[in-house]
Structure formats: C-alpha cells, structure tokens
Design an enzyme around this catalytic site. Sequence first.
Site, PDB file in Angstrom:
ATOM      1  CB  SER A   3     -45.844  45.332  98.177  1.00  0.00           C
ATOM      2  OG  SER A   3     -44.444  45.451  98.166  1.00  0.00           O
ATOM      3  NE  ARG A  43     -48.130  44.348  93.691  1.00  0.00           N
ATOM      4  CZ  ARG A  43     -46.893  44.782  93.960  1.00  0.00           C
ATOM      5  NH1 ARG A  43     -46.683  45.740  94.846  1.00  0.00           N
ATOM      6  NH2 ARG A  43     -45.856  44.256  93.345  1.00  0.00           N
ATOM      7  N   GLY A  82     -39.226  53.110  93.399  1.00  0.00           N
ATOM      8  CA  GLY A  82     -39.134  52.288  92.187  1.00  0.00           C
ATOM      9  C   GLY A  82     -40.496  51.758  91.783  1.00  0.00           C
ATOM     10  CB  SER A 118     -40.801  41.091  90.286  1.00  0.00           C
ATOM     11  OG  SER A 118     -41.032  41.938  91.400  1.00  0.00           O
ATOM     12  CB  SER A 124     -38.669  40.171  93.310  1.00  0.00           C
ATOM     13  OG  SER A 124     -37.392  40.640  93.676  1.00  0.00           O
ATOM     14  CG  ASP A 170     -37.645  44.818  99.739  1.00  0.00           C
ATOM     15  OD1 ASP A 170     -36.763  44.940  98.851  1.00  0.00           O
ATOM     16  OD2 ASP A 170     -38.801  45.278  99.618  1.00  0.00           O
ATOM     17  CE  LYS A 185     -34.328  45.235  95.273  1.00  0.00           C
ATOM     18  NZ  LYS A 185     -35.527  44.951  94.489  1.00  0.00           N
ATOM     19  NE  ARG A 194     -32.051  48.733  99.970  1.00  0.00           N
ATOM     20  CZ  ARG A 194     -33.352  48.675  99.785  1.00  0.00           C
ATOM     21  NH1 ARG A 194     -33.929  47.520  99.516  1.00  0.00           N
ATOM     22  NH2 ARG A 194     -34.098  49.766  99.876  1.00  0.00           N
ATOM     23  NE  ARG A 204     -37.013  47.523 102.002  1.00  0.00           N
ATOM     24  CZ  ARG A 204     -38.177  47.600 102.654  1.00  0.00           C
ATOM     25  NH1 ARG A 204     -38.228  47.403 103.959  1.00  0.00           N
ATOM     26  NH2 ARG A 204     -39.307  47.869 102.006  1.00  0.00           N
TER      27      ARG A 204
END
Length: 430
Positions: free
Chosen positions: A21, A25, A90, A164, A191, A311, A338, A342, A383
């Site tokens: 993450s 960014r 995503g 989010s 999230s 997650d 996701k 999941r 995951r």
Amino acid sequence: MRVSIDKSSIKGEVFAPSSKSYTHRAITLAALSKESIVRRPLISADTLATVRASELFGASIEKMEDKLIIHGNNGKPKVPDDVINAANSGTTLRFMTAVAALTEGITVLTGDASLRTRPNGPLLEVLNKLGVKACSTRGNERAPLVVKGGIKGQEVSIDGTISSQFISALLIICPLAENSTILSIKGQLKSRPYIDITLEMLELAGAKIHTDDSNGTRFTIPGKQKYDFKDYTIPGDFSSASYLLAATAMIGGSEVTVKSLFPSRQGDEVIIETLRQMGADIIWDKEAGNVTVRGGRRLKAITFDAGSTPDLVPTIAVLAAVAEGTSRIENAEHIRYKETDRLRALATELPKFGVDLKEERDSLTITGGKLQGAQVHGWDDHRIVMALTLAGMVAGNTTIDTTESVSISYPNFFKDMRSLGARIKDISEE
Ligand SMILES: O=C(O)C1=C[C@@H](OP(=O)(O)O)[C@@H](O)[C@H](O)C1
Ligand SMILES: C=C(OP(=O)(O)O)C(=O)O
C-alpha cells in the site's frame, strides 16, 4: 505452479517485505511531483503495474538496486500512448482511473480477468459529478474503463461500503484540480486505515487536506496545489508478515523473528494483538521493529471484526481453523470484492482440510480442530494461496495450485518460508 507441503516447524529471522500500500502511494505521488526517491519499494506484480501506468502518464522511473528515482509529470499527467493495464491490481486500477481525470484527453484502463470483475461504480459516479467523463465500456462499472479528463471540483459524496480505494483515489487527485472539492463519505466506511495511509502520504507530498468532522469522513480539499514528494523509505508490510507470524504461532517448536515491522498507519498491525488475544506468545519490540513469536501454545477462538482489515481475513480464517472453539469473522462482505470472492474461496477450500465452516453473506463461522492433508485450489489469489500454505504446514501431505500468484504482493513468500525450514516443494512438473 503447484507446490506440495509437508508438516513443517519454522525457525529463524526474516525481513518483512515492504508495504504494498505504501509503495503504490509513494510511486503515484512521486509521479505527480517533480523529482523523488522511493527507497526500499516493494517490487511485485501489483506495484510494477503502478510503475508502468505512471510511466504512461509521463513519469520516468529509474529502477536501481533498492530504490526508484522518479522524474514526475509535476501534476500534469500526459494522455497515455497506450491502454493502461493494471493487471491484477485493484489499487492501480482505482488510483490510475483517478489520475486519468487530470489529463487533457482520453485514457483507457483495463486489467486481467479477475480485475475486470471488480466494481468501480462509486468512483465513476463521483468522477462524473466532478466534471470528468468516466464509464465502463460494458456499462457494468467493471473495467475496461474509459476516462476523459477535465476535473473541476465540487461538493460530492461517495459510498464507502465497497472499497476505500475509491476515496484514496479521489484524495490523491482533488488537490491538483482547478477548484476546491468537498468530499464526504456515506454509508459505513470499510478499510479506513488505508485512507489514513493515503492522508499520511499526501501530507508528506505537501498536500493540504482538511478533515472536517470527528469521524474523519468529510474532507475539504483546496484545488491548484502542487506535490513535492521528495525522499521516502517504505516500511514493512503487516499483511504479508501476518502469514509468517501466524504460521509460527500455530506450529509447536517454531520460533521466528520478523524484522522491519515498525508502528505505522497500517491497520493490519492488529494481527499482533489478535495473535496475543488468541493466546500466542508474541513480543513486538517497536523501537527495533522486531516481532518475535514462539509457537506451541494452544490458540483460542476469537471474534474478529474485518471491517478495517480485509486483507487479514484469510490469515485469521486459518488461525481459527486450528484454534480451540468456534471463531467468527464478521463485517466481512467487502472481502467478496477482492481478487476473488475470498469468503467463498475460504469456505470452499478450508473444509477440504476437515474444517467445520459456515459461510454467510458477511461472515465466516469456523470451529477449530485437527487439520488433515488436502489437495486444494489457490484460486489464483495470492492471499488465499499464502493462507492455505499455512494450513498445509500444519496438516502436512497437502498440495496447492496457482501458487505463482504470490508474486502479486510477496514474491519471496516461498523462498522465505523455505529459508525458515518449511518443507515446501515445487511439483509443477510432476
Ligand atoms: O488502498 C489500499 O492500498 C488497499 C485497500 C484495501 O482495499 P479496499 O479498500 O477495497 O477494502 C485492501 O484490501 C487492499 O489490499 C489495499
Ligand atoms: C485486495 C488486494 O489488493 P488490490 O485491491 O490492490 O488488488 C490485496 O492485496 O489483497
């Protein structure tokens, strides 16, 4: 790729991979600045999708040993020469759909078969209200998406119940718009910690965003701002670390220290408190950034609210599968949107180990017990594959397919597990 897994205890020290993450960014904001350095980035399939997209928007990115040097487009992304392919990511699709709104032309964005099933409705709706023309080619809110730039600024509200990432994406672009934007979140926000990471990184880039209410769900964002992201070192990833910590806690005779885990805004830090609540022997030295777990204690069932930390759900589900008693993972409907659904993936695969599991729309109820070896499907989802690997290390005599998907967030997952002593073999050729 397919692997076989025998019962394994693990021992030693390992560095947590860098945060996915934070890396997304940092690259996105650096590409919208002039010159920046991103140190210790996560290099994985998902973050490379963000690198490629940022290059198409006019940034030039030098990939060095342990850093990226990014010459950005200074807040003026160019119209891409090609379609943007966000592959399986995503975060990339949502962030780059927003960045496309800053261009003076048309951008087409797509992704792999999984990404093309994931929703984008709230983001498209708000972009259209902000003066952009954004639509799905199939009219179903899914990629391929087409975006014609021209963001103005407005008072808008956005649904926070699905992802989010829509909100993070808007927070990233609105400071660069012509006019101010007021953005409020409606519905029960999911999230949240990821929005806090976005705000932290925007502040580092010099953006001014005012949070107007005590819930942190209304933002006033002045327009005509400039970013200067400078020099940033990516912290370790708690979601990725969760597999190492959980595996150690579940298996007697194991003792592992995961390094590079300093306090940050990652909600998935809560894995440490959750393991402690379940009865694991776990110590976090926050100054040193080391988390040490000793396996062997009997774990107890818990109730886990997944609203802020989607997650972690696959990891917690496997912990619940070996814990004493009945655990519940609640507030989890957004985990269906996701790379795969999941909740469905876990509800299909964990019973193959003999686990007693009940799936509802937004929850899983799991009664722990002794796991038996199984041949399971990884659903092409990093995951799910990593969580099932842990179950395999407890049960032994297990095979998992589609294991190449770990390249999405933790390319060295199997290498790290093997270095700690896990008995995992590549059996793709067999
Ligand atoms: O913004 C981010 O970096 C992410 C936000 C979360 O998604 P949602 O906001 O869609 O739940 C999380 O599941 C994803 O892995 C990364
Ligand atoms: C859902 C995830 O990422 P993304 O939304 O970026 O595909 C993930 O890493 O689990």
